[in-house]
Design a protein around this motif. Sequence first.
Motif, PDB file in Angstrom:
ATOM      1  N   ILE A 126      46.834  17.324 -22.158  1.00  0.00           N
ATOM      2  CA  ILE A 126      47.694  18.463 -21.834  1.00  0.00           C
ATOM      3  C   ILE A 126      47.449  19.609 -22.811  1.00  0.00           C
ATOM      4  O   ILE A 126      47.293  20.769 -22.411  1.00  0.00           O
ATOM      5  N   VAL A 127      47.386  19.282 -24.089  1.00  0.00           N
ATOM      6  CA  VAL A 127      47.160  20.312 -25.106  1.00  0.00           C
ATOM      7  C   VAL A 127      45.784  20.956 -24.921  1.00  0.00           C
ATOM      8  O   VAL A 127      45.637  22.179 -24.930  1.00  0.00           O
ATOM      9  N   ILE A 128      44.764  20.123 -24.714  1.00  0.00           N
ATOM     10  CA  ILE A 128      43.407  20.642 -24.548  1.00  0.00           C
ATOM     11  C   ILE A 128      43.286  21.430 -23.245  1.00  0.00           C
ATOM     12  O   ILE A 128      42.665  22.499 -23.192  1.00  0.00           O
ATOM     13  N   GLY A 129      43.868  20.916 -22.171  1.00  0.00           N
ATOM     14  CA  GLY A 129      43.812  21.603 -20.887  1.00  0.00           C
ATOM     15  C   GLY A 129      44.440  22.984 -20.952  1.00  0.00           C
ATOM     16  O   GLY A 129      43.894  23.957 -20.423  1.00  0.00           O
ATOM     17  N   LEU A 130      45.599  23.082 -21.604  1.00  0.00           N
ATOM     18  CA  LEU A 130      46.251  24.389 -21.751  1.00  0.00           C
ATOM     19  C   LEU A 130      45.398  25.331 -22.593  1.00  0.00           C
ATOM     20  O   LEU A 130      45.240  26.511 -22.258  1.00  0.00           O
ATOM     21  N   ALA A 131      44.828  24.793 -23.681  1.00  0.00           N
ATOM     22  CA  ALA A 131      44.000  25.626 -24.559  1.00  0.00           C
ATOM     23  C   ALA A 131      42.763  26.136 -23.834  1.00  0.00           C
ATOM     24  O   ALA A 131      42.414  27.324 -23.946  1.00  0.00           O
ATOM     25  N   TRP A 132      42.103  25.282 -23.067  1.00  0.00           N
ATOM     26  CA  TRP A 132      40.880  25.695 -22.370  1.00  0.00           C
ATOM     27  C   TRP A 132      41.198  26.675 -21.241  1.00  0.00           C
ATOM     28  O   TRP A 132      40.437  27.605 -20.998  1.00  0.00           O
ATOM     29  N   THR A 133      42.320  26.479 -20.556  1.00  0.00           N
ATOM     30  CA  THR A 133      42.705  27.421 -19.498  1.00  0.00           C
ATOM     31  C   THR A 133      43.014  28.792 -20.090  1.00  0.00           C
ATOM     32  O   THR A 133      42.591  29.831 -19.563  1.00  0.00           O
ATOM     33  N   THR A 134      43.753  28.785 -21.196  1.00  0.00           N
ATOM     34  CA  THR A 134      44.084  30.042 -21.869  1.00  0.00           C
ATOM     35  C   THR A 134      42.826  30.755 -22.355  1.00  0.00           C
ATOM     36  O   THR A 134      42.684  31.973 -22.190  1.00  0.00           O
TER      37      THR A 134
END
Length: 313
Positions: A290-298
């Motif tokens: 979740i943390v990585i997914g949000l960071a990569w999307t941002t």
Amino acid sequence: MNTSVVICVYTDERWEDIRQAVESVENQTRPAHELILVVDHNPDLHLRLKLAYPQAIVVENTHEQGLSGGKNTGVATANGEIVAFLDDDAVADPGWLEALEEGFQEPGVVGVGGRTEPLWASARRPRWFPYEFDWTVGCTYRGMPSVRAPIRNVMGGNAAFLRDVVSEVGGFHSGIGRSVQGRKSRPLGCEETEFCIRLTQRKPGSVMLFEPRALIGHKVSRQRERFAYFRSRCYAEGLSKALVTREVGTQDGLSSERAHAMKTLPLGALRGVGETLRGDVGGLGRAAAIVIGLAWTTWGYVVGSARLKAARS
């Protein structure tokens, strides 16, 4: 009301998937008015499908190569009052069309989207894969409504629209969603997001409805079960969102994403940590994803926005 079902296809490699998708449409409790197969610039596949499915309308994409062009071709070909879209690697529940059509009975509804469940190639969900990010594999995700409710946009692989309304607002725009180039490199998306927002902006009072009874299963290949794809898909979503906000504005273009990032994702990460403490070791992987997914999307959104700004200057 009657419904034309459109399935956009592009490769012989999905022949068995296409067969199952067509069969699921033919087994609906409420029959489709017509089935339209739109072939994306593949003459051999076009001929093969015409021979295999004489009962269907098989046409070639007459617009720019890609999913948006295929959908616009399908809408232009359709005669039904409603146009429903089904992914070529999906299987519709027998009551799918009936549930979609019933959604249009509510006042102001111009589009209806259904619930999409993942059909994992490995027969089980990867333990690290967070439910909040099922959108990366084209499926309904945690954070969406669990009951019939208005939403900002539907998901394109399980959706239906009033045909006349689609044409009235100019159809789906190319350059945002998947193209041939996108399929080979970045797994881009968001063409239906931009379309739904644009439609409601141009026709105030229009309603997009989520109908969970309109159920399909969407096949998730082994390649898409991998973390590398997950990360790439998140980054590509950010790039696509930059294009969407250019077209419809930041306020509408990111309204759902802000709520998801500020509420659903933090709760999901905390849930994963709590599940780890209760003995589920996969919980920590889901929290990290979740943390990585949000960071990569941002990051994708930041990069995409910067590129658009540089192109304008």
